[in-house]
Design a protein around this motif. Structure first.
Motif, PDB file in Angstrom:
ATOM      1  N   LEU A  69      -4.094  -7.666   5.027  1.00 14.79           N
ATOM      2  CA  LEU A  69      -3.986  -9.076   5.405  1.00 14.79           C
ATOM      3  C   LEU A  69      -3.007  -9.250   6.564  1.00 14.79           C
ATOM      4  CD1 LEU A  69      -4.026 -10.905   1.943  1.00 14.79           C
ATOM      5  CD2 LEU A  69      -5.674 -11.194   3.810  1.00 14.79           C
ATOM      6  N   CYS A  73     -10.774 -10.430   1.954  1.00 15.94           N
ATOM      7  CA  CYS A  73      -9.547 -10.064   1.227  1.00 15.94           C
ATOM      8  C   CYS A  73      -8.971 -11.223   0.421  1.00 15.94           C
ATOM      9  CB  CYS A  73      -8.484  -9.578   2.214  1.00 15.94           C
ATOM     10  SG  CYS A  73      -8.768  -7.949   2.911  1.00 15.94           S
ATOM     11  N   MET A  74      -9.079 -12.441   0.940  1.00 16.12           N
ATOM     12  CA  MET A  74      -8.367 -13.559   0.318  1.00 16.12           C
ATOM     13  C   MET A  74      -8.785 -13.826  -1.129  1.00 16.12           C
ATOM     14  SD  MET A  74      -5.910 -14.833   2.164  1.00 16.12           S
ATOM     15  CE  MET A  74      -5.703 -16.558   1.696  1.00 16.12           C
ATOM     16  N   ALA A  99     -10.134 -10.835   6.685  1.00 19.39           N
ATOM     17  CA  ALA A  99      -9.279 -11.700   5.878  1.00 19.39           C
ATOM     18  C   ALA A  99     -10.098 -12.566   4.923  1.00 19.39           C
ATOM     19  CB  ALA A  99      -8.423 -12.586   6.785  1.00 19.39           C
TER      20      ALA A  99
END
Length: 431
Positions: free
Chosen positions: A101, A140-141, A137
């Motif tokens: 991140l 990943c979030m 991202a």
């Protein structure tokens, strides 16, 4: 796909093997810090794209008057969201979820900075880098939220959606005034948005620097997304009806969102709305969007489960249809309100489904990769398709009609995704 048991949880100790693994009194403060860092990252996940639409006409002029070349700057990132999403699991296994991140924010700042170079090649290259950073991202979030906030998933997903809306609102509202402050330079106005990306990186660095340790006899780190030997692979997920419902809803709502983000300012200008006001009105949609996103955890408890999807779709239908009634510079605040309510609830619901339709954190990463990878590849057709239809017809009735047709598919996919079941549950996977 899983997270190893040693992965840090909200307010808990860092992973075993970490140099920071020792009892902490400030676990609540640590949880607040991690939440703030995640939300700062979320703020930047739409800024690099939303800032382009308000200055698209200026970009078009400097790109030789080519509408197609200008529209690519809003289309390329959406396709990148899909294409680069599939790299995220491998990157996470090598780098680690939280450090990855941080890398995405560094890459986003670099991509935005490249736009400052007075070259079309740098402009498009920077756009690809921004899209790739956001793509990784994006995947990943949800996984990070599932891991770090396992007992606050619904509220954190709502805040995550809200932070993205705030970022988009700020970018669309202030890019044109920034261009004026920078002497009419759209490059400087777009380049300004590397500041929040750099700020998010700086805030996240302490979390990213916490060495989570490595799996013995492996290069993988402990907070990485890991595939187990008995884990159902992506090819099985591709045969799962629940996964396709989540993916379909993600793709269709993203298609209508990015089509609107790209072309609504032009539609409003064609109706006589001044440039600055058109950008402001697009930014305004984020205000009801934020309210709708925050309300999604409560709306999700409504029964039947498809009712929130129906309400969201109805708001979008009213908003898009109302825009066709805008003439002679009339300010369509009501239509933009409905549009914002529909967009905010749809985005928040689509992100929530990724987590809610996963039985545990073992499956969130795979479902997030599929839904956002395939979904955003579909979404990239929105800005391009709308531009083609508008160029062919010379008006907005047919483009808006096409969006209304997509909303039918969006409702169908959303209603299926709203059913309370998980991927690989009975009836979910095809034989």
């Amino acid at each position: 796909m899983t997270f190893t048991d040693e992965a840090p949880r909200t307010g808990s100790l860092p992973a075993r093997g970490s140099s920071a693994a020792r009892p902490r009194r400030g676990s609540a403060a640590l949880a607040v810090y991690v939440a703030a860092g995640l939300l700062l990252i979320a703020f930047n996940l739409r800024v690099g794209i939303a800032s382009v639409s308000p200055v698209l006409s200026s970009l078009e002029h400097d790109l030789g008057g080519s509408p197609a070349a200008a529209s690519l700057l809003t289309t390329i990132p959406v396709f990148a969201f899909g294409a680069f999403a599939f790299l995220t699991p491998a990157l996470s296994r090598r780098i680690g979820l939280h450090r990855l991140l941080g890398v995405t924010m560094a890459a986003a700042a670099l991509g935005i900075g490249l736009r400052l170079i007075p070259s079309p090649v740098a402009l498009f290259a920077g756009t690809v880098v921004v899209g790739a950073a956001i793509a990784v991202a994006n995947v990943c979030m949800p996984a990070a939220i599932k891991q770090d906030f396992a007992h606050r998933t619904a509220s954190m997903m709502g805040l995550y959606s809200t932070a993205m809306f705030v970022g988009a609102a700020v970018a669309t509202a202030f890019t044109v005034p920034l261009m004026a402050d920078f002497g009419g330079s759209w490059r400087a106005a777009l380049g300004f948005w590397l500041v929040p990306a750099a700020a998010a990186l700086l805030v996240w660095l302490p979390r990213a620097a916490m060495n989570p340790g490595h799996v013995p006899h492996s290069t993988r780190v402990l907070d990485a997304v890991e595939e187990l030997p008995d884990e159902p692979r992506m090819r099985r997920l591709l045969r799962d009806r629940v996964a396709w419902a989540v993916t379909g809803f993600m793709g269709t709502q993203s298609l209508t969102y990015y089509a609107a983000l790209t072309w609504i300012p032009t539609l409003l200008r064609d109706a006589g709305v001044p440039d600055g006001e058109a950008g402001l009105m697009l930014s305004y949609t984020s205000l009801p969007g934020i309210a709708a996103a925050l309300a999604v955890p409560a709306l999700s408890r409504l029964r039947p489960p498809w009712l929130p999807i129906a309400l969201s779709t109805a708001c979008l239908i009213v908003g898009f249809t109302g825009l066709l009634l805008v003439t002679d510079g009339g300010a369509p605040w009501w239509w933009m309100t409905f549009l914002g309510l529909g967009q905010g609830s749809a985005i928040a619901l689509s992100l929530s489904f990724i987590v809610l339709r996963s039985p545990d954190s073992r499956h969130t990463g795979h479902l997030s990769t599929m839904a956002q990878g395939i979904g955003y590849l579909l979404a990239g057709l929105g800005p391009v398709g709308l531009g083609i239809i508008h160029s062919a017809t010379g008006g907005w009735s047919m483009p808006v009609g096409a969006l209304l047709a997509v909303l039918v598919a969006q409702f169908a996919a959303g209603a299926a995704a709203a059913r309370d079941r998980h991927v690989f549950s009975t009836g979910g996977a095809r034989p």
